[in-house]
Design a protein around this motif. Structure first.
Motif, PDB file in Angstrom:
ATOM      1  N   ARG A  63      28.510  35.654  51.379  1.00  0.00           N
ATOM      2  CA  ARG A  63      29.889  35.141  51.432  1.00  0.00           C
ATOM      3  C   ARG A  63      30.614  35.578  52.696  1.00  0.00           C
ATOM      4  O   ARG A  63      31.628  34.990  53.058  1.00  0.00           O
ATOM      5  CB  ARG A  63      30.679  35.618  50.217  1.00  0.00           C
ATOM      6  N   TYR A 104      37.429  37.245  45.227  1.00  0.00           N
ATOM      7  CA  TYR A 104      36.262  36.358  45.190  1.00  0.00           C
ATOM      8  C   TYR A 104      36.404  35.332  44.063  1.00  0.00           C
ATOM      9  O   TYR A 104      36.091  34.150  44.240  1.00  0.00           O
ATOM     10  CB  TYR A 104      34.982  37.164  44.956  1.00  0.00           C
ATOM     11  N   ALA A 105      36.880  35.783  42.896  1.00  0.00           N
ATOM     12  CA  ALA A 105      37.060  34.866  41.762  1.00  0.00           C
ATOM     13  C   ALA A 105      38.077  33.782  42.101  1.00  0.00           C
ATOM     14  O   ALA A 105      37.913  32.615  41.709  1.00  0.00           O
ATOM     15  CB  ALA A 105      37.482  35.633  40.515  1.00  0.00           C
ATOM     16  N   GLN A 107      38.597  32.690  45.134  1.00  0.00           N
ATOM     17  CA  GLN A 107      37.903  31.821  46.082  1.00  0.00           C
ATOM     18  C   GLN A 107      36.975  30.853  45.349  1.00  0.00           C
ATOM     19  O   GLN A 107      36.793  29.716  45.783  1.00  0.00           O
ATOM     20  CB  GLN A 107      37.115  32.663  47.089  1.00  0.00           C
ATOM     21  N   ASP A 108      36.415  31.314  44.225  1.00  0.00           N
ATOM     22  CA  ASP A 108      35.570  30.425  43.417  1.00  0.00           C
ATOM     23  C   ASP A 108      36.359  29.215  42.919  1.00  0.00           C
ATOM     24  O   ASP A 108      35.792  28.159  42.651  1.00  0.00           O
ATOM     25  CB  ASP A 108      34.999  31.177  42.202  1.00  0.00           C
ATOM     26  N   LYS A 109      37.688  29.369  42.804  1.00  0.00           N
ATOM     27  CA  LYS A 109      38.559  28.284  42.341  1.00  0.00           C
ATOM     28  C   LYS A 109      39.004  27.377  43.489  1.00  0.00           C
ATOM     29  O   LYS A 109      39.763  26.439  43.268  1.00  0.00           O
ATOM     30  CB  LYS A 109      39.802  28.859  41.654  1.00  0.00           C
ATOM     31  N   HIS A 177      27.071  29.699  53.067  1.00  0.00           N
ATOM     32  CA  HIS A 177      28.003  30.423  52.194  1.00  0.00           C
ATOM     33  C   HIS A 177      29.149  31.074  52.966  1.00  0.00           C
ATOM     34  O   HIS A 177      30.223  31.279  52.409  1.00  0.00           O
ATOM     35  CB  HIS A 177      27.256  31.499  51.402  1.00  0.00           C
TER      36      HIS A 177
END
Length: 193
Positions: A63, A104-105, A107-109, A177
């Motif tokens: 990432r 990070y969570a 960013q996952d969205k 990534h």
């Protein structure tokens, strides 16, 4: 904040046999430096000031570019036969490991790295570099050639009294990534090539 050099030892690595120096700040945080060769002479020292990234440095996350940047710095310094790496314990641009995982969570969205920090109530970059100047002083490093693409780091180190004689481009390969992360650092944080 003040920091004190407390111990040093030999650290053999795949790249070179470095000296590992342990520092403790008055807030209890521990930081380290790697040196290779004589870093105390008047000749500028090839240097990387690297902030801790557990996910990138130790867990090989794709990432970010942190792990490859650290490895590239170690290789460049080994090839030069002389240099210094300061490893500062300021995970997640200063927000800490758990908050970094929260970012990070986010960013996952779909948020980018800056937006993720901001939605969690943090500035995009909360790292501080004042202790780096003290570490250089205690290692008797007088002038550096800094491996970085970060203009904020250059300014913060210079403002702290570090004599930077040259910025050395420090680019590593982009992955599928890390592409968005690196693009955000360039567009929103001014990172250079």
């Amino acid at each position: 904040m003040t920091i004190k050099l407390v111990t040093s030892t030999v650290l053999p690595t795949p790249f070179a046999e470095f000296r590992l120096h342990g520092f403790i700040a008055n807030n209890g945080k521990e930081h380290v430096a790697l040196t290779l060769g004589d870093v105390t002479s008047a000749e500028p020292v090839l240097t990387r000031v690297h902030s801790e990234c557990l996910t990138g440095d130790a867990l090989f996350s794709l990432r970010c570019d942190c792990g490859p940047q650290l490895e590239a710095a170690m290789r460049k310094i080994a090839d030069a036969g002389r240099g210094c790496i300061l490893y500062l314990r300021q995970e997640g641009r200063g927000i800490g490991l758990i908050n970094k995982i929260r970012a990070y969570a986010e960013q996952d969205k779909g948020l980018d790295t800056v937006e993720a920090n901001e939605i969690l109530g943090f500035l995009p970059d909360m790292r501080e570099y004042d202790i780096a100047a003290q570490m250089f002083q205690q290692l008797d490093v007088k002038h550096i050639r800094l491996l970085t693409n970060n203009p904020r780091k250059l300014k913060a180190l210079a403002d702290a009294g570090v004599n930077i004689v040259e910025r050395v481009q420090h680019r590593v390969k982009t992955t599928a990534h890390s592409h968005r992360y690196l693009a955000t650092k360039a567009s929103k944080m001014g990172h250079m090539d």
